[in-house]
Design a protein around this motif. Structure first.
Motif, PDB file in Angstrom:
ATOM      1  N   ALA A   1       1.098  -0.709  -9.897  1.00 53.65           N
ATOM      2  CA  ALA A   1      -0.311  -1.082  -9.767  1.00 53.65           C
ATOM      3  C   ALA A   1      -0.411  -2.373  -8.972  1.00 53.65           C
ATOM      4  N   ALA A   2      -1.355  -2.424  -8.052  1.00 54.60           N
ATOM      5  CA  ALA A   2      -1.447  -3.565  -7.143  1.00 54.60           C
ATOM      6  C   ALA A   2      -1.775  -4.868  -7.863  1.00 54.60           C
ATOM      7  N   ASP A   3      -2.387  -4.776  -9.037  1.00 53.07           N
ATOM      8  CA  ASP A   3      -2.740  -5.993  -9.772  1.00 53.07           C
ATOM      9  C   ASP A   3      -1.695  -6.359 -10.823  1.00 53.07           C
ATOM     10  N   SER A   4      -0.494  -5.819 -10.690  1.00 53.65           N
ATOM     11  CA  SER A   4       0.568  -6.131 -11.647  1.00 53.65           C
ATOM     12  C   SER A   4       1.026  -7.583 -11.519  1.00 53.65           C
ATOM     13  N   PRO A   5       1.539  -8.174 -12.611  1.00 51.72           N
ATOM     14  CA  PRO A   5       2.110  -9.523 -12.516  1.00 51.72           C
ATOM     15  C   PRO A   5       3.288  -9.540 -11.548  1.00 51.72           C
ATOM     16  N   GLY A   6       3.484 -10.677 -10.917  1.00 47.67           N
ATOM     17  CA  GLY A   6       4.636 -10.848 -10.042  1.00 47.67           C
ATOM     18  C   GLY A   6       4.460 -10.273  -8.656  1.00 47.67           C
ATOM     19  N   VAL A   7       3.241  -9.879  -8.290  1.00 48.01           N
ATOM     20  CA  VAL A   7       2.967  -9.363  -6.950  1.00 48.01           C
ATOM     21  C   VAL A   7       2.277 -10.447  -6.133  1.00 48.01           C
ATOM     22  N   THR A   8       2.832 -10.773  -4.984  1.00 52.67           N
ATOM     23  CA  THR A   8       2.230 -11.737  -4.070  1.00 52.67           C
ATOM     24  C   THR A   8       2.115 -11.102  -2.696  1.00 52.67           C
ATOM     25  N   ILE A   9       0.966 -11.264  -2.071  1.00 46.86           N
ATOM     26  CA  ILE A   9       0.765 -10.754  -0.713  1.00 46.86           C
ATOM     27  C   ILE A   9       0.767 -11.936   0.239  1.00 46.86           C
TER      28      ILE A   9
ATOM     29  N   ALA B   1      -9.129   8.848  -6.795  1.00 49.23           N
ATOM     30  CA  ALA B   1      -9.486   9.144  -5.412  1.00 49.23           C
ATOM     31  C   ALA B   1     -10.793   9.920  -5.342  1.00 49.23           C
ATOM     32  N   VAL B   2     -10.961  10.887  -6.224  1.00 46.26           N
ATOM     33  CA  VAL B   2     -12.204  11.659  -6.251  1.00 46.26           C
ATOM     34  C   VAL B   2     -13.398  10.746  -6.524  1.00 46.26           C
ATOM     35  N   ALA B   3     -13.179   9.712  -7.347  1.00 42.73           N
ATOM     36  CA  ALA B   3     -14.252   8.762  -7.661  1.00 42.73           C
ATOM     37  C   ALA B   3     -14.463   7.731  -6.554  1.00 42.73           C
ATOM     38  N   GLY B   4     -13.646   7.800  -5.494  1.00 41.28           N
ATOM     39  CA  GLY B   4     -13.832   6.897  -4.361  1.00 41.28           C
ATOM     40  C   GLY B   4     -12.873   5.738  -4.313  1.00 41.28           C
ATOM     41  N   GLY B   5     -11.866   5.724  -5.199  1.00 37.40           N
ATOM     42  CA  GLY B   5     -10.894   4.625  -5.216  1.00 37.40           C
ATOM     43  C   GLY B   5      -9.481   5.154  -5.160  1.00 37.40           C
ATOM     44  N   GLY B   6      -8.591   4.470  -5.887  1.00 38.46           N
ATOM     45  CA  GLY B   6      -7.222   4.942  -5.999  1.00 38.46           C
ATOM     46  C   GLY B   6      -6.433   4.974  -4.711  1.00 38.46           C
ATOM     47  N   LEU B   7      -6.731   4.081  -3.768  1.00 40.85           N
ATOM     48  CA  LEU B   7      -5.975   4.075  -2.514  1.00 40.85           C
ATOM     49  C   LEU B   7      -4.514   3.738  -2.789  1.00 40.85           C
ATOM     50  N   ILE B   8      -3.626   4.499  -2.174  1.00 46.03           N
ATOM     51  CA  ILE B   8      -2.200   4.317  -2.383  1.00 46.03           C
ATOM     52  C   ILE B   8      -1.494   4.241  -1.030  1.00 46.03           C
ATOM     53  N   GLY B   9      -0.488   3.401  -0.968  1.00 42.57           N
ATOM     54  CA  GLY B   9       0.279   3.282   0.270  1.00 42.57           C
ATOM     55  C   GLY B   9       1.756   3.165  -0.028  1.00 42.57           C
TER      56      GLY B   9
ATOM     57  N   GLY C   1      -6.045  -4.039   0.021  1.00 43.97           N
ATOM     58  CA  GLY C   1      -7.092  -3.148  -0.464  1.00 43.97           C
ATOM     59  C   GLY C   1      -6.596  -1.967  -1.258  1.00 43.97           C
ATOM     60  N   LEU C   2      -5.287  -1.854  -1.433  1.00 40.13           N
ATOM     61  CA  LEU C   2      -4.731  -0.713  -2.156  1.00 40.13           C
ATOM     62  C   LEU C   2      -4.830  -0.916  -3.666  1.00 40.13           C
ATOM     63  N   SER C   3      -4.924   0.190  -4.379  1.00 39.64           N
ATOM     64  CA  SER C   3      -4.849   0.160  -5.837  1.00 39.64           C
ATOM     65  C   SER C   3      -3.427   0.359  -6.324  1.00 39.64           C
ATOM     66  N   TRP C   4      -2.640   1.081  -5.526  1.00 42.55           N
ATOM     67  CA  TRP C   4      -1.283   1.438  -5.923  1.00 42.55           C
ATOM     68  C   TRP C   4      -0.309   1.245  -4.767  1.00 42.55           C
ATOM     69  N   PHE C   5       0.870   0.708  -5.112  1.00 45.43           N
ATOM     70  CA  PHE C   5       1.971   0.616  -4.166  1.00 45.43           C
ATOM     71  C   PHE C   5       3.034   1.636  -4.571  1.00 45.43           C
ATOM     72  N   ALA C   6       3.422   2.490  -3.650  1.00 49.06           N
ATOM     73  CA  ALA C   6       4.556   3.390  -3.857  1.00 49.06           C
ATOM     74  C   ALA C   6       5.766   2.711  -3.225  1.00 49.06           C
ATOM     75  N   VAL C   7       6.561   2.038  -4.042  1.00 46.79           N
ATOM     76  CA  VAL C   7       7.591   1.112  -3.572  1.00 46.79           C
ATOM     77  C   VAL C   7       8.940   1.834  -3.480  1.00 46.79           C
ATOM     78  N   TRP C   8       9.551   1.768  -2.310  1.00 48.54           N
ATOM     79  CA  TRP C   8      10.875   2.338  -2.085  1.00 48.54           C
ATOM     80  C   TRP C   8      11.904   1.308  -2.524  1.00 48.54           C
ATOM     81  N   ALA C   9      12.675   1.636  -3.568  1.00 49.22           N
ATOM     82  CA  ALA C   9      13.614   0.673  -4.147  1.00 49.22           C
ATOM     83  C   ALA C   9      14.842   1.406  -4.674  1.00 49.22           C
ATOM     84  N   ARG C  10      15.871   0.625  -4.954  1.00 49.73           N
ATOM     85  CA  ARG C  10      17.089   1.177  -5.567  1.00 49.73           C
ATOM     86  C   ARG C  10      17.241   0.599  -6.959  1.00 49.73           C
TER      87      ARG C  10
END
Length: 393
Positions: free
Chosen positions: A193-201, A120-128, A170-179
């Motif tokens: 990580a948003a670029d992980s395998p098995g992620v589809t938007i 984030a300090v470097a201008g990236g690392g957006l998380i949602g 546009g996020l770098s990270w997903f904070a996923v609520w799961a059980r």
């Protein structure tokens, strides 16, 4: 188990961002706001501007290179961004929130949190935070998520579907609520990580307003994530709010209030110029010279002045170590967003057809400000809680 950080609440250390810088950011974002509204694309260029000014890491602790901004300064910057382009502000607010609160992401494993903070300090690392699901709805109203994290040899495999995922593309990270898939499930946040395998938007966001939030559906299909990226999972009962633990709710209430107040201020500023410049031939003078117009414009300013006073007073209290409680903070959200909607509606009353034309930004501001109603906690929850508190129930 990895060590965790214990960081005191951030306080202003680097001084306020110069107002001239914020005014410039507002103007630059406003110049392309219509384009992002029409395309409904992630506003990447806007985050480049914020990164240039070192503002993505504004709430990161100074010992990690961040700005260490307190409540008042964070909201001041967020408001300036919102006045330019509010979808950008809504996406930014999530990253600010994860770094501003010592009881949230800063209690995660040290090496994981520091990675996000330095990005984030470097201008990236957006998380949602990805919490809402088609079946569950908003988890604020209770229930276990359908999204499941299954144990694997290397950590976890996450499967499920999240909707209304603000910032998705546009996020770098997903904070996923799961059980978990354990016999007695735990529930909580898995960092992916948003670029992980098995992620589809899936492009599902075609909304009335706040269109550049790209709040699409995010689908996880056995998406792998390391074991230590289960950053905060607990038994469901352990997620019950604890007395005095109000930082997250306070930040949400004040940030949402600030963002939609910023929309209303943009509408107000455009309206002022329109009324001063519009000279009907049958009047022979600007609309701004009419007492009735002056009265209604005065009502707009009164509504927005109330918002400013409520937000700034609450933020100052929080910086002094005395944040309002949940009922008071959410009541501010109710009043501020209601005032913002009403302020823009008065503008439409004064302009008539021109205000609803897509050639003018007032129509966009109105669509955007209406979205303030959908954010949790919603008005019914806020008012019932306020009423119960008043009755001592």
């Amino acid at each position: 188990m990895s060590a965790t950080l214990a960081i005191a609440p951030t306080v202003p250390t680097t001084g306020p961002v110069p107002q001239s810088v914020l005014d410039s950011i507002t103007a630059r974002l406003a110049a392309t706001a219509e384009s992002f509204d029409r395309s409904a694309e992630f506003p990447a260029a806007n985050f480049d501007i914020l990164a240039e000014e070192g503002l993505v890491g504004l709430t990161v602790s100074p010992h990690l290179g961040g700005g260490g901004a307190g409540w008042a300064e964070s909201l001041r910057v967020l408001g300036a961004v919102a006045r330019g382009e509010p979808s950008t502000a809504l996406i930014l607010f999530m990253t600010y929130g994860y770094h501003a609160q010592p009881t949230r992401a800063q209690s995660w494993p040290t090496h994981i949190y520091e990675t996000l903070a330095r990005q984030a300090v470097a201008g990236g690392g957006l998380i949602g935070g990805l919490r809402v699901e088609p079946e569950l709805g908003t988890p604020v109203r209770g229930g276990l998520p359908e999204t499941v994290a299954r144990r694997t040899a290397g950590g976890w495999a996450i499967s499920g579907r999240k909707i209304y995922s603000t910032g998705s593309t546009g996020l770098s990270w997903f904070a996923v609520w799961a059980r978990t898939d354990e016999p007695e499930p735990r529930v909580g946040t898995f960092l992916v990580a948003a670029d992980s395998p098995g992620v589809t938007i899936a492009p599902a966001w075609d909304h009335l307003g706040m269109r550049a939030t790209v709040s699409h559906e995010v689908v996880f299909d056995a998406t792998p994530t390391p074991a230590d990226h289960a950053v905060d999972i607990r038994k469901p009962a352990d997620w019950a709010p604890k007395p005095g633990d109000t930082a997250l709710g306070f930040w949400n209430a004040l940030a949402i209030s600030t963002i939609y107040d910023g929309v209303a201020w943009s509408a107000r500023d455009w309206l002022r110029d329109y009324l001063k410049g519009r000279v009907p031939t049958n009047l022979g003078a600007a609309l701004a010279t009419l007492p009735r117009v002056q009265e209604k414009f005065g009502e707009i300013d009164a509504l927005l002045q109330v918002n400013r006073t409520l937000i700034e007073t609450a933020a100052a209290r929080a910086d002094a170590g005395d944040p309002p409680g949940a009922v008071e903070a959410n009541s501010i959200k109710f009043v501020a967003t209601s005032n913002a909607i009403r302020a823009v509606e008065i503008g439409l009353e004064l302009t008539g057809n021109p205000g609803l034309s897509r050639n003018n930004p007032l129509e966009r501001h109105y669509r955007d400000v209406l979205c303030s109603r959908i954010h949790s906690p919603q008005n019914d929850t806020i008012l019932v809680a306020a009423g119960r508190a008043a009755f001592g129930l």
